[in-house]
Design an enzyme around this catalytic site. Structure first.
Site, short mmCIF file in Angstrom:
data_model
loop_
_atom_site.label_atom_id
_atom_site.label_comp_id
_atom_site.label_asym_id
_atom_site.label_seq_id
_atom_site.Cartn_x
_atom_site.Cartn_y
_atom_site.Cartn_z
N ALA A 1 0.84 -1.20 0.00
CA ALA A 1 0.00 0.00 0.00
C ALA A 1 0.87 1.25 0.00
O ALA A 1 1.85 1.32 -0.74
CB ALA A 1 -0.97 -0.04 1.17
N CYS A 2 0.54 2.23 0.83
CA CYS A 2 1.25 3.52 0.80
C CYS A 2 2.71 3.41 1.25
O CYS A 2 3.48 4.34 1.04
CB CYS A 2 0.52 4.55 1.67
SG CYS A 2 -1.08 5.04 0.99
N SER A 3 3.08 2.30 1.87
CA SER A 3 4.47 2.11 2.29
C SER A 3 5.29 1.33 1.27
O SER A 3 6.43 0.95 1.55
CB SER A 3 4.51 1.38 3.64
OG SER A 3 4.05 2.21 4.68
#
Length: 373
Positions: A155-157
């Site tokens: 995801a966003c990481s």
């Protein structure tokens, strides 16, 4: 074991942009029509009325003023409210590949490298347009890179997790250098008919070249001092779209097949987790938050970033402490922290310390301590 540096970064920005005012005009046109068409059911309490959106509120709540997008017309059409991105034939370059290659070429140029100097490609992003063949292998072929390539999703990481994976490969001598590419078409999974989230995301792609320090010749080098990752399961940010949807027809088209989140819970839970992880990471390397010249944080919400840095530094946040690109790019998922790093690194003095950090669904948090060479 080899010392490792980031020697180049790249950024692809779509040509089209949507302001808050444009987005709100489209949303409110849809909401007003929805309420008219369902007036009787709304009055009986059978259907919930669609609330109106507001540009000033969006900026105050998030710090976002506009966002770059791959297709403006489809998003702003009240009859459609999603990007129009026609399918391409299998013989054409995919849209994620096209975006990623543009960012990767810029990163290679900035690093003073060519495809012949690269041994691997990792495409790390929130949403891949297909399960296989890997977008990374397509990027590898498009750039003419020999070696390996694979996709990953945290995801966003995704970018920071990709950086650690690439750094490990280079440190161990398995590769001379690895490209980490983050193409994000976040507008493709955004529900533009949800007032609480219709403004959150934009589109972009970034790339980072990671290579052995003893081989690097770039003028833009940062030592990767250390990396640290953390995950903790949470349903507060979720997207249930996947190949098994066809096996449960009753769920096709449901709201949870797009991005959904419990924003207040995310804010309350993630901010202290990120501050604690970064603080621990610095302490493990005999560093204090005050030693850090710059924090390049995930660009999800301005208040989140200010709170995280304030917790670390114990004071109000100055613009140079944690640069903001959220206002013009919005949330670009894994690309956000790398955009901030790409645009706000050249002014730092030799020896300056910085922290590149991401956080998002999972929950997933990544921290990369960097020192300018």
């Amino acid at each position: 074991m080899h010392n490792v540096v980031i020697s180049g970064t790249g950024l692809y920005t779509p040509a089209q942009s949507i302001s808050n005012e444009e987005l709100v005009e489209s949303f409110n046109a849809w909401a007003q029509r929805f309420n008219r068409d369902n007036a009787a059911a709304i009055e009986r309490g059978e259907v919930e009325a669609a609330p109106l959106s507001d540009a000033a509120f969006i900026e105050k709540a998030s710090g976002i003023k506009s966002r770059f997008v791959m297709d403006k017309a489809g998003i702003l059409d009240p009859q459609r409210m999603k990007p129009r991105l026609p399918e391409r034939s299998n013989d054409e370059q995919s849209i994620l590949c096209e975006m990623g290659v543009a960012a990767a070429r810029q990163a290679l140029e900035r690093a003073g490298r060519t495809a012949a100097d690269v041994d691997g490609v990792i495409v790390a992003c929130s949403n891949l347009q297909r399960p296989y063949p890997a977008i990374a292998i397509e990027v590898q072929q498009a750039l003419g890179i020999q070696g390996f390539a694979f996709d990953m999703n945290v995801a966003c990481s995704s970018a920071t997790f990709g950086i650690q994976t690439a750094a490990n490969s280079v440190q161990l001598g398995q590769s001379r250098s690895v490209l980490v590419v983050n193409p994000e078409i976040c507008t493709g999974h955004l529900n533009f008919r949800d007032r609480d989230s219709h403004f959150i995301f934009g589109d972009a792609a970034t790339a980072v070249l990671i290579e052995r320090a003893d081989l690097a010749t770039s003028k833009h080098q940062f030592d990767i001092v250390s990396t640290k990752l953390l995950t903790a399961f949470s349903n507060n940010i979720r997207n249930n779209f996947g190949f098994l949807n066809r096996a449960a027809e009753e769920g096709i088209g449901a709201r949870d097949k797009l991005f959904v989140q419990e924003g207040r819970k995310v804010f309350k839970e993630v901010c202290p987790m990120v501050a604690e992880l970064i603080g621990q990471h610095l302490a493990e390397n005999d560093l204090q938050p005050s030693d850090v010249k710059r924090f390049w944080l995930h660009q999800a919400n301005l208040s989140m970033n200010h709170l995280i840095v304030k917790k670390l530094l114990g004071r109000e946040v100055a613009e140079e402490d944690a640069p903001v690109i959220l206002d013009r790019y919005a949330n670009t998922s894994s690309a956000g922290s790398v955009i901030a790093f790409h645009l706000y690194q050249d002014d730092l003095a030799k020896g300056s310390l910085g922290v590149l950090s991401s956080f998002g669904a999972g929950y997933s948090i990544g921290s990369v301590i960097l020192r300018k060479r």
